[in-house]
Scaffold this motif. Sequence first.
Motif, short mmCIF file in Angstrom:
data_model
loop_
_atom_site.label_atom_id
_atom_site.label_comp_id
_atom_site.label_asym_id
_atom_site.label_seq_id
_atom_site.Cartn_x
_atom_site.Cartn_y
_atom_site.Cartn_z
N ILE A 93 -1.83 7.54 -3.36
CA ILE A 93 -1.83 7.36 -1.90
C ILE A 93 -2.80 6.23 -1.54
O ILE A 93 -2.48 5.35 -0.73
N ALA A 94 -3.97 6.24 -2.18
CA ALA A 94 -4.97 5.22 -1.87
C ALA A 94 -4.44 3.82 -2.20
O ALA A 94 -4.77 2.85 -1.53
N ALA A 95 -3.63 3.73 -3.24
CA ALA A 95 -3.11 2.42 -3.65
C ALA A 95 -1.89 2.01 -2.84
O ALA A 95 -1.45 0.86 -2.93
N HIS A 96 -1.33 2.93 -2.05
CA HIS A 96 -0.13 2.59 -1.29
C HIS A 96 -0.48 1.65 -0.14
O HIS A 96 -1.44 1.90 0.59
N PHE A 122 6.07 8.88 -9.64
CA PHE A 122 5.07 9.43 -8.71
C PHE A 122 4.77 8.42 -7.60
O PHE A 122 4.64 8.80 -6.43
N ASP A 123 4.67 7.15 -7.95
CA ASP A 123 4.49 6.11 -6.93
C ASP A 123 5.65 6.11 -5.94
O ASP A 123 5.46 6.06 -4.72
N ALA A 124 6.86 6.16 -6.48
CA ALA A 124 8.06 6.07 -5.62
C ALA A 124 8.19 7.32 -4.75
O ALA A 124 8.71 7.26 -3.62
N GLU A 125 7.72 8.45 -5.26
CA GLU A 125 7.78 9.69 -4.49
C GLU A 125 6.90 9.58 -3.24
O GLU A 125 7.32 9.95 -2.13
N ILE A 126 5.68 9.08 -3.44
CA ILE A 126 4.77 8.88 -2.29
C ILE A 126 5.41 7.88 -1.32
O ILE A 126 5.43 8.09 -0.10
N ASP A 127 5.94 6.81 -1.88
CA ASP A 127 6.54 5.78 -1.03
C ASP A 127 7.68 6.36 -0.20
O ASP A 127 7.81 6.05 0.99
N ALA A 128 8.49 7.20 -0.81
CA ALA A 128 9.63 7.79 -0.09
C ALA A 128 9.13 8.71 1.02
O ALA A 128 9.70 8.76 2.11
N PHE A 129 8.06 9.44 0.73
CA PHE A 129 7.50 10.33 1.75
C PHE A 129 6.94 9.53 2.92
O PHE A 129 7.21 9.83 4.09
N ASN A 149 -5.08 -6.36 -8.04
CA ASN A 149 -5.49 -5.64 -9.24
C ASN A 149 -6.99 -5.36 -9.24
O ASN A 149 -7.44 -4.29 -9.66
N ILE A 150 -7.75 -6.34 -8.77
CA ILE A 150 -9.22 -6.15 -8.70
C ILE A 150 -9.52 -5.00 -7.73
O ILE A 150 -10.33 -4.12 -8.02
N ALA A 151 -8.82 -5.02 -6.57
CA ALA A 151 -9.06 -3.97 -5.56
C ALA A 151 -8.74 -2.59 -6.12
O ALA A 151 -9.38 -1.60 -5.78
N ALA A 152 -7.75 -2.51 -6.99
CA ALA A 152 -7.35 -1.22 -7.55
C ALA A 152 -8.22 -0.80 -8.73
O ALA A 152 -8.15 0.34 -9.18
#
Lengths: 335, 335, 335, 335
Positions: B20-23, B285-292, D19-22
């Motif tokens: 979520i933080a990276a979205h 998992f990334d795509a799941e968050i994105d879809a939500f 990438n650095i931010a992540a």
Amino acid sequence: MLGIGVLGCGRIGAMHATNIAAHPRARVAAVYDINPDAARAVSLATGAPVMASAASVLAAPDVDAVLIATATDTHADLLEQAIAAGKPVLCEKPIDLSLERVDRCAAAIAGTTLPVQIGFVRRFDPGHRAVCAAVRDGTLGTLYQVIITSRDPGLPPAAYLARSGGILRDMTIHDFDMARFILDEEPTEVFATGSRLVAPALMETLGDHDTLTVVMKTASGRQAVLINAREAAYGYDQRVEAFGSRGMAVSENRRPHHMVLSGADFTDHAAPLLNFFIERYREAFDAEIDAFVDAVENGRPVAVGYNDGRQALVLAEAALKSLHEGRMVRVSEIG
Amino acid sequence: MLGIGVLGCGRIGAMHATNIAAHPRARVAAVYDINPDAARAVSLATGAPVMASAASVLAAPDVDAVLIATATDTHADLLEQAIAAGKPVLCEKPIDLSLERVDRCAAAIAGTTLPVQIGFVRRFDPGHRAVCAAVRDGTLGTLYQVIITSRDPGLPPAAYLARSGGILRDMTIHDFDMARFILDEEPTEVFATGSRLVAPALMETLGDHDTLTVVMKTASGRQAVLINAREAAYGYDQRVEAFGSRGMAVSENRRPHHMVLSGADFTDHAAPLLNFFIERYREAFDAEIDAFVDAVENGRPVAVGYNDGRQALVLAEAALKSLHEGRMVRVSEIG
Amino acid sequence: MLGIGVLGCGRIGAMHATNIAAHPRARVAAVYDINPDAARAVSLATGAPVMASAASVLAAPDVDAVLIATATDTHADLLEQAIAAGKPVLCEKPIDLSLERVDRCAAAIAGTTLPVQIGFVRRFDPGHRAVCAAVRDGTLGTLYQVIITSRDPGLPPAAYLARSGGILRDMTIHDFDMARFILDEEPTEVFATGSRLVAPALMETLGDHDTLTVVMKTASGRQAVLINAREAAYGYDQRVEAFGSRGMAVSENRRPHHMVLSGADFTDHAAPLLNFFIERYREAFDAEIDAFVDAVENGRPVAVGYNDGRQALVLAEAALKSLHEGRMVRVSEIG
Amino acid sequence: MLGIGVLGCGRIGAMHATNIAAHPRARVAAVYDINPDAARAVSLATGAPVMASAASVLAAPDVDAVLIATATDTHADLLEQAIAAGKPVLCEKPIDLSLERVDRCAAAIAGTTLPVQIGFVRRFDPGHRAVCAAVRDGTLGTLYQVIITSRDPGLPPAAYLARSGGILRDMTIHDFDMARFILDEEPTEVFATGSRLVAPALMETLGDHDTLTVVMKTASGRQAVLINAREAAYGYDQRVEAFGSRGMAVSENRRPHHMVLSGADFTDHAAPLLNFFIERYREAFDAEIDAFVDAVENGRPVAVGYNDGRQALVLAEAALKSLHEGRMVRVSEIG
């Protein structure tokens, strides 16, 4: 049934004899080998009579065509004699290690309309043929690069190597022919470089190399890269890649079966490669005989002709010159 | 930026929080866990404040939506509370181990227009999605059979197993959902059979199985086969095959890299499989968050809804009944 | 040279005759077919005399053994007659479609020490054998699951299907045998379910199915899943997977060559599968003859015996019962 | 948290900033680009302030290190300024297109103990690393040959090509570095040949080539073959093969997912390759940042140093000379 006389009953000759015997429209009509035991073994397996000399085979009325699988230095003589006797010929590669002798033989048989097929068997491999077809039918668009990897499973005996004519004439010769087959345009420039890594001391003694890279270019700029080694721990590595404007075709390695294993620290571990050329190119050897029978029966042009045998040798000579001089050599410098 | 409150900061919750933080259009707005240390760790990594209770998270004005990743037996309560608080929900599977509780929860939230997405993450795997697409866009023609292989790398701890609800509700539940996703038609009949091979004594004690095969059929006759094991020496085995009148699509296993090795007695030995679900289904998992996030932001229907969560459980119940009675069970016998 | 009489010169019989003729220690000694043209064609190809009846073949002194490849309903009669005539038999599968007839035949030949080999050719496939070896030599540890996928390239003619005995006795019969071969333990329970998806109207008429899943279990809990379809757009799909405590072995599909193509919207596109059984199981058919010759010559036990033929039929009967009753059927309910 | 100043916010710079931010132990501390809009976009995404000049970034007290991702002709200047300002540097490749400038920069920063890492990202690819590991840990025995295939999905714009320094310095530069990484021994001789096949007229105008083969040799005779093309219909082709006395390791191409499709005239058709470098080398870009952060934090030597950047350029110069002179060029002829 086409009666084929088999000259030379060593490993290759014996294999060809078996394939001829199994062909629905051909049979072994006579056999000869300098070693009578070898001839007798093939006679037993095929029912064909052993003859006392190559000349007797060539003279036999039920010998409609001949296969030449004798020692390399007798190929050109027998080829000349067979044509003189009016018999179509399937001659194992190379025609001769000397380009001069190859050209004399060409002169001796000039004008013949009899089929003369040279034994570059790899052209008949179903995978390699499919690569060639993808080039010629336009699937790959304009051809850019051909990469041929050819590594033998293990170093041949020193005695074999000493008489082989060197890696370029003995092993790379197949790849020169395959490159011409796939490139569909004559190479005009050749570069080669060799190393002594597998058996350094032996190679030093022989003045030969065991690891080799060749780069060729055609007039239009198509590139071919030939990658050779005399030894590969994982078996007989035989790959052909063609790359063009619309895609890439790769003829991959082959295995005796397709069981793949996954365990505690690996997955999809496959079987060792088919080893050696008699197994790897089994379908190709069958197809080669079939193509020859077809050419003789139907008067079709042979699939791999005398000039193909000569050109592969010319490229080997050019590569050898490059290897010594460290520069790109023009094929026109050779012959 | 959508502010998401994270309820439950265990392994799964912490991973979701990082995603979520990276979205680019979402952030973690608040976190809560029954274990304050777990909450603090996620707080440190994401900068979101730790709250003293789930209720505080649900009440926080900058919490626009919530992720429920707490212990399974709290899912339904929190889901009801979240909807009552007007917050869209992404709820980890299963909704509950009891179908009765799932149905009570459904009644409690009936009529809501808030997005409720259930965490069947495998639907978002790019390979599995591509299989689904090949079914739905007609590439495969009429669908005939779906085969789903799902084997975990290793047996979970006995304590986990004791609370898991059994292999059908804990592990096969994913495959029931995947089967519905690919079949594109509801299963109407279920057969299951289980074995105790990996840990016979433990399974006997638990009344559970570690090796399982399920067969399902839809009204039109489409077949699904689910193949499970609690342990696989070679890693996390996750394959989906769909077979129809015009072809077959297979989502293959995945590895951390694609180096293949050939040696003295094997060829093309690949790396072990990606292990475990957090690595294997990373993109999913990334795509799941994105879809939500997308469903909440744009009022789109969720990709995996409450009824999908319920139906997977219904199939698990039918399979359990089949396993006990040794017969094909009609799904309508369950609910 | 072992003289083999060939009874039945249809597609299978003719293929076996060619393989026998190519075998280094066997020859076709006589041929018979109810259709004289079929017999003559095989006679021409092999040089063996056509005989007027099966009885004449069995009586011929230079017929050391017989191959039975006639219509299924004549197998048991000919098998009994051959044993009565003192001739070892290689009998195509199935022995008979009726278990009662199989048991009568067993009684009739009881006590014979002559080799009787049943034609389950797939046991001789190099890939499937390698899976079997990985089970038996301990590479896979304790066996858990066997998954056999077997899909034919296309629906046979309706007339063939009407006489076939149904998909379980005609097609799955091979997979029942393969499962027994790999499981290395007798299945004790069988579940089957069928669908009518490929040719619904025809299957309805015949009371048969074209899409099938079978699940079997052994006493120790090993599971086998058999996945069948009468049609596969991409060719003859033949895969065997064995999964155990230490790993997994998979016998993959086979292709006529290994050229892979990459283009504008796909990569590594491979050739269609080898089609049909004569090509796919070419090495296996050779090895089957070789094993029979070896058993006759050396008095070794046959690789696939009469009881193997019977047990596959018993499992088919159990599966049929399951298919009708929708429940797991104990093999002991059958025979 | 390591504060990293980002100089250059184009496609590569922006990706590195993300990438650095992540990264869990790094943050973007400041950004600068000659184009203020580009800088603002990265600022928005990362929260880092835009600065008015590179000098301001270098002077900022919370900038602990800098990433240089500006236009190539500014790299050396910025690198010198950064070292003068006492900041560790991660500099995108190439250091400069001119070897003379690279050497002047080396002199200017001589004696610094600050980490200077050069952006040869492919060294961090998990598959390529695994090939390197198989060479260095002895799995492959004595190394014989390295084959690197590197084809871009499509020709860059003419304007880019005009400023690129030519295919050898722009594209093959990665392969020179990869060859050094895998060979584990310096190349001493270089041969190159180029063709104009993809865009003949444009290449003629630019005096550049779009299709290229390079052969290199080390003192001990190890061979490296680099195969390049500026366009590949099937996507971004990135393969590395290492072959030695005990086996072969190949880092294969990568795809976005592993669904394979079989249809009426093909089988196991896979997805197009990952396209382009940002997707293909996603893990590698992450690992590159991680390695840099680690080097700065822990005073470890950088994984790819200044001399690696210089040596790749030296090999490119040698290859260019070979290309013009049609001969094997000794690396010692260059610098």
